[in-house]
Write a protein that holds these residues in place. Structure first.
Motif, mmCIF file in Angstrom:
data_model
loop_
_atom_site.group_PDB
_atom_site.id
_atom_site.type_symbol
_atom_site.label_atom_id
_atom_site.label_comp_id
_atom_site.label_asym_id
_atom_site.label_seq_id
_atom_site.Cartn_x
_atom_site.Cartn_y
_atom_site.Cartn_z
ATOM 1 N N PHE B 139 34.667 -22.620 19.501
ATOM 2 C CA PHE B 139 34.240 -21.650 18.499
ATOM 3 C C PHE B 139 34.302 -22.321 17.131
ATOM 4 O O PHE B 139 35.279 -23.010 16.818
ATOM 5 C CB PHE B 139 35.141 -20.407 18.502
ATOM 6 C CG PHE B 139 34.751 -19.416 17.441
ATOM 7 C CD1 PHE B 139 33.657 -18.580 17.647
ATOM 8 C CD2 PHE B 139 35.416 -19.358 16.226
ATOM 9 C CE1 PHE B 139 33.258 -17.687 16.659
ATOM 10 C CE2 PHE B 139 35.029 -18.468 15.236
ATOM 11 C CZ PHE B 139 33.947 -17.627 15.450
ATOM 12 N N THR B 140 33.279 -22.103 16.323
ATOM 13 C CA THR B 140 33.256 -22.681 14.979
ATOM 14 C C THR B 140 33.377 -21.573 13.946
ATOM 15 O O THR B 140 32.542 -20.672 13.895
ATOM 16 C CB THR B 140 31.947 -23.472 14.771
ATOM 17 O OG1 THR B 140 31.889 -24.499 15.763
ATOM 18 C CG2 THR B 140 31.904 -24.109 13.389
ATOM 19 N N PHE B 141 34.441 -21.631 13.170
ATOM 20 C CA PHE B 141 34.632 -20.673 12.076
ATOM 21 C C PHE B 141 33.673 -21.015 10.935
ATOM 22 O O PHE B 141 33.535 -22.196 10.579
ATOM 23 C CB PHE B 141 36.055 -20.775 11.510
ATOM 24 C CG PHE B 141 37.135 -20.175 12.360
ATOM 25 C CD1 PHE B 141 37.665 -18.925 12.068
ATOM 26 C CD2 PHE B 141 37.666 -20.874 13.446
ATOM 27 C CE1 PHE B 141 38.687 -18.379 12.835
ATOM 28 C CE2 PHE B 141 38.688 -20.328 14.221
ATOM 29 C CZ PHE B 141 39.200 -19.086 13.911
ATOM 30 N N SER B 142 33.081 -20.007 10.338
ATOM 31 C CA SER B 142 32.398 -20.235 9.064
ATOM 32 C C SER B 142 33.443 -20.079 7.959
ATOM 33 O O SER B 142 34.496 -19.464 8.162
ATOM 34 C CB SER B 142 31.284 -19.216 8.872
ATOM 35 O OG SER B 142 31.842 -17.914 8.751
ATOM 36 N N ASP B 143 33.144 -20.615 6.775
ATOM 37 C CA ASP B 143 34.075 -20.440 5.653
ATOM 38 C C ASP B 143 34.195 -18.965 5.294
ATOM 39 O O ASP B 143 35.263 -18.499 4.882
ATOM 40 C CB ASP B 143 33.607 -21.248 4.438
ATOM 41 C CG ASP B 143 33.803 -22.745 4.654
ATOM 42 O OD1 ASP B 143 34.280 -23.147 5.740
ATOM 43 O OD2 ASP B 143 33.477 -23.514 3.729
ATOM 44 N N GLU B 144 33.106 -18.245 5.469
ATOM 45 C CA GLU B 144 33.140 -16.812 5.174
ATOM 46 C C GLU B 144 34.118 -16.091 6.119
ATOM 47 O O GLU B 144 34.860 -15.208 5.698
ATOM 48 C CB GLU B 144 31.721 -16.244 5.325
ATOM 49 C CG GLU B 144 31.549 -14.865 4.683
ATOM 50 C CD GLU B 144 31.179 -13.810 5.706
ATOM 51 O OE1 GLU B 144 30.490 -14.145 6.700
ATOM 52 O OE2 GLU B 144 31.627 -12.660 5.519
ATOM 53 N N LEU B 145 34.127 -16.513 7.381
ATOM 54 C CA LEU B 145 35.055 -15.900 8.341
ATOM 55 C C LEU B 145 36.502 -16.261 8.004
ATOM 56 O O LEU B 145 37.400 -15.405 8.103
ATOM 57 C CB LEU B 145 34.696 -16.325 9.769
ATOM 58 C CG LEU B 145 35.524 -15.674 10.893
ATOM 59 C CD1 LEU B 145 35.380 -14.151 10.897
ATOM 60 C CD2 LEU B 145 35.134 -16.240 12.256
ATOM 61 N N TYR B 146 36.737 -17.530 7.600
ATOM 62 C CA TYR B 146 38.078 -17.881 7.104
ATOM 63 C C TYR B 146 38.505 -16.855 6.039
ATOM 64 O O TYR B 146 39.641 -16.354 6.045
ATOM 65 C CB TYR B 146 38.061 -19.247 6.408
ATOM 66 C CG TYR B 146 38.138 -20.492 7.271
ATOM 67 C CD1 TYR B 146 38.676 -20.488 8.551
ATOM 68 C CD2 TYR B 146 37.695 -21.718 6.741
ATOM 69 C CE1 TYR B 146 38.758 -21.663 9.289
ATOM 70 C CE2 TYR B 146 37.770 -22.896 7.474
ATOM 71 C CZ TYR B 146 38.302 -22.866 8.745
ATOM 72 O OH TYR B 146 38.385 -24.030 9.445
ATOM 73 N N GLY B 147 37.593 -16.592 5.114
ATOM 74 C CA GLY B 147 37.904 -15.688 4.009
ATOM 75 C C GLY B 147 38.238 -14.285 4.490
ATOM 76 O O GLY B 147 39.230 -13.692 4.051
ATOM 77 N N ARG B 148 37.423 -13.759 5.408
ATOM 78 C CA ARG B 148 37.659 -12.392 5.909
ATOM 79 C C ARG B 148 39.009 -12.301 6.619
ATOM 80 O O ARG B 148 39.760 -11.347 6.431
ATOM 81 C CB ARG B 148 36.575 -11.990 6.917
ATOM 82 C CG ARG B 148 35.232 -11.668 6.320
ATOM 83 C CD ARG B 148 34.191 -11.420 7.431
ATOM 84 N NE ARG B 148 34.382 -10.159 8.133
ATOM 85 C CZ ARG B 148 33.857 -9.877 9.338
ATOM 86 N NH1 ARG B 148 33.121 -10.781 9.980
ATOM 87 N NH2 ARG B 148 34.076 -8.715 9.914
ATOM 88 N N ILE B 149 39.287 -13.305 7.455
ATOM 89 C CA ILE B 149 40.534 -13.267 8.232
ATOM 90 C C ILE B 149 41.743 -13.481 7.321
ATOM 91 O O ILE B 149 42.795 -12.859 7.508
ATOM 92 C CB ILE B 149 40.485 -14.299 9.376
ATOM 93 C CG1 ILE B 149 39.424 -13.878 10.407
ATOM 94 C CG2 ILE B 149 41.856 -14.458 10.038
ATOM 95 C CD1 ILE B 149 39.157 -14.892 11.498
ATOM 96 N N ALA B 150 41.583 -14.342 6.327
ATOM 97 C CA ALA B 150 42.718 -14.648 5.438
ATOM 98 C C ALA B 150 43.169 -13.440 4.630
ATOM 99 O O ALA B 150 44.285 -13.406 4.114
ATOM 100 C CB ALA B 150 42.351 -15.806 4.504
ATOM 101 N N GLU B 151 42.297 -12.432 4.534
ATOM 102 C CA GLU B 151 42.673 -11.203 3.811
ATOM 103 C C GLU B 151 43.493 -10.252 4.676
ATOM 104 O O GLU B 151 44.029 -9.263 4.174
ATOM 105 C CB GLU B 151 41.404 -10.441 3.357
ATOM 106 C CG GLU B 151 40.463 -11.206 2.449
ATOM 107 C CD GLU B 151 40.930 -11.232 0.996
ATOM 108 O OE1 GLU B 151 41.935 -10.550 0.692
ATOM 109 O OE2 GLU B 151 40.319 -11.953 0.197
ATOM 110 N N LEU B 152 43.553 -10.502 5.980
ATOM 111 C CA LEU B 152 44.289 -9.604 6.870
ATOM 112 C C LEU B 152 45.793 -9.720 6.606
ATOM 113 O O LEU B 152 46.268 -10.764 6.160
ATOM 114 C CB LEU B 152 43.975 -9.942 8.333
ATOM 115 C CG LEU B 152 42.560 -9.606 8.819
ATOM 116 C CD1 LEU B 152 42.290 -10.256 10.189
ATOM 117 C CD2 LEU B 152 42.373 -8.088 8.913
#
Lengths: 297, 297
Positions: B139-152
């Motif tokens: 699975f390849t994370f996008s930087d945008e997904l890093y951002g969404r998850i990092a807010e959890l």
């Protein structure tokens, strides 16, 4: 048993618990449609997401519901000792055969994969289907490895991934594999959109995703193809092109689960989380496809 | 806890059973070398191959052996409910944090992966490291997904895969991720050959494979890098180029296990089958590498 149409039912969940009643209902449809075998706990049956006791439950339910139809059971797991334990459970429950994909977390070498099949077949008392599914395992078999594994005891069939669409190239591909493996080992096509091409190119069996949920659709393609009526088989397959397009776009599992949910064969959110079902908008497309193709009948 | 050097010990097996004594010996070396944290049951700790009770055993042993050093525990599994159960076990045992990779069998969408982290972090009472390891998860994370998850809630760190070797490109890559995630979320480099570049480019922590077996080697690179002495760190890393080359060729797990077996820290065949160790010839190369680089000291 390793010829004709092998149908792969979903393993539906309901609030993260296996919905055995719905599963038995799916298997009963397969018996009624006279499929040649049922493969429980394939990729379509979400085997990789279920624990040992869940897999035992599903195995027992499949065998009970299938009656006279032979049941093949998926036994894949990451560790060899886990696979061996699952093989034992499947045999004890009365499975007619087992299906094994080389699951990976660490990248496998060919020797790892050969060793896995060597270790597992050494103990088996039922035939085994080698499950080559690079889309989920991320392992690519060489033809030479097919040949080495096919020589092991109890290996009865190889489930190969989709082949070229062009009939001549497809036949050449099947011939190349056929030349590597003993005559008694059957070759099975998977990737439903490639089924007609595969069967017409000389594959002995279709390991079918859609056949596990809509067996009439699958027999409409498989029966003429197996009888050598290429034109009729091709027409039946081509008529379902919108379904194959949806499979290519969303994956066959999500689309098949959405169809089964839409038809009320299983309840909503039947897939194991984190796999989310299709979105509301995508489900509307699936519902339209069901109507347009007459899949509700 | 999510800064500095986090060392990933192997989980050695012996006849398919966890060798707890050897495991405790590995953890004791990490404490002695003053690593900043121990991550048990990472990829190097073969978490994906172990069942729940084995993982509980390893977690408890790690925490007992680590004493004052915080222990992070890998909780990855294919199904969300399994991950939640493993998170609970880790917390109950006293883990200081948990590490979660989005394991896949069916291909994941970004929404599946976000949903996994959302479901798991909702229940957590310890911090979580997001584990991005495309080589094993596919699975390849996008930087945008890093951002969404990092807010959890409870997300404390992101373990990223190797970055460009060129220092300017590496710094640009780390800056791009840094711009997406809240300031309190640390960024950790993995891929040991990229560790010096990553730390010198602004990563806060090195999630280290080799550090779990040869912690002195890892501290020799990490300490100058974290202190801003780029030249000393680079020299220390470059000196181990033959080791990074072996990692690239055979995978870091197989090479690290062969080193640990060669040094007698674990017994032969310590990896879970079907993963075979290196061949006899490859082990001779590893033994030579150990001597040439002085890794036995």
């Amino acid at each position: 048993m390793f010829t004709g149409l092998s149908a792969f039912p979903l393993t539906p969940l309901r609030d993260d618990v296996i919905d055995l009643a719905a599963f038995e209902g799916l298997v009963a449809r397969l018996v009624e449609a006279k499929v040649d075998s049922v493969t429980a706990l394939g990729s379509t049956g979400s085997y990789a997401y279920l624990d040992r006791s869940e897999r035992r439950q599903v195995t027992e339910a499949a065998i009970a519901a299938a009656g006279p139809v032979p049941v093949i059971v998926g036994i894949g797991a990451l560790r060899t000792s886990q696979v061996r334990a699952l093989a034992e459970d499947a045999q004890d429950a009365g499975a007619a055969g087992v299906l094994l994909a080389p699951l990976t977390y660490q990248k496998h070498t060919e020797d790892d994969v050969f060793g896995l099949y060597e270790d597992v077949t050494a103990d088996l008392s039922v035939p085994l289907v080698v499950y080559d599914n690079p889309g989920t395992t991320h392992f690519t078999f060489s033809d030479e490895l097919y040949g080495r594994i096919a020589e092991l005891p109890n290996v009865a069939s190889i489930k190969i991934p989709a082949i070229p669409a062009d009939p001549a190239s497809a036949a050449a591909r099947v011939d190349a594999i056929r030349a590597r493996v003993p005559a008694q080992v059957t070759i099975g096509i998977s990737g439903d959109s490639a089924a007609q091409t595969g069967l017409s190119a000389g594959c002995d069996v279709w390991y079918s995703v859609i056949g596990g949920t809509l067996p009439q659709l699958a027999t409409a393609i498989a029966r003429p193809a197996l009888a050598g009526d290429v034109d009729a088989a091709r027409a039946a397959s081509n008529r379902h092109q919108p379904l194959w397009d949806a499979f290519a776009k969303h994956g066959s599992l999500r689309v098949t689960a959405a169809i089964a949910e839409h038809l009320g064969l299983v309840t909503r959110s039947s897939l194991p989380r984190p796999i989310l079902g299709l979105s509301t908008e995508e489900r509307l497309d699936v519902a339209k496809l069901v109507t347009d193709l007459g899949l509700q009948n």
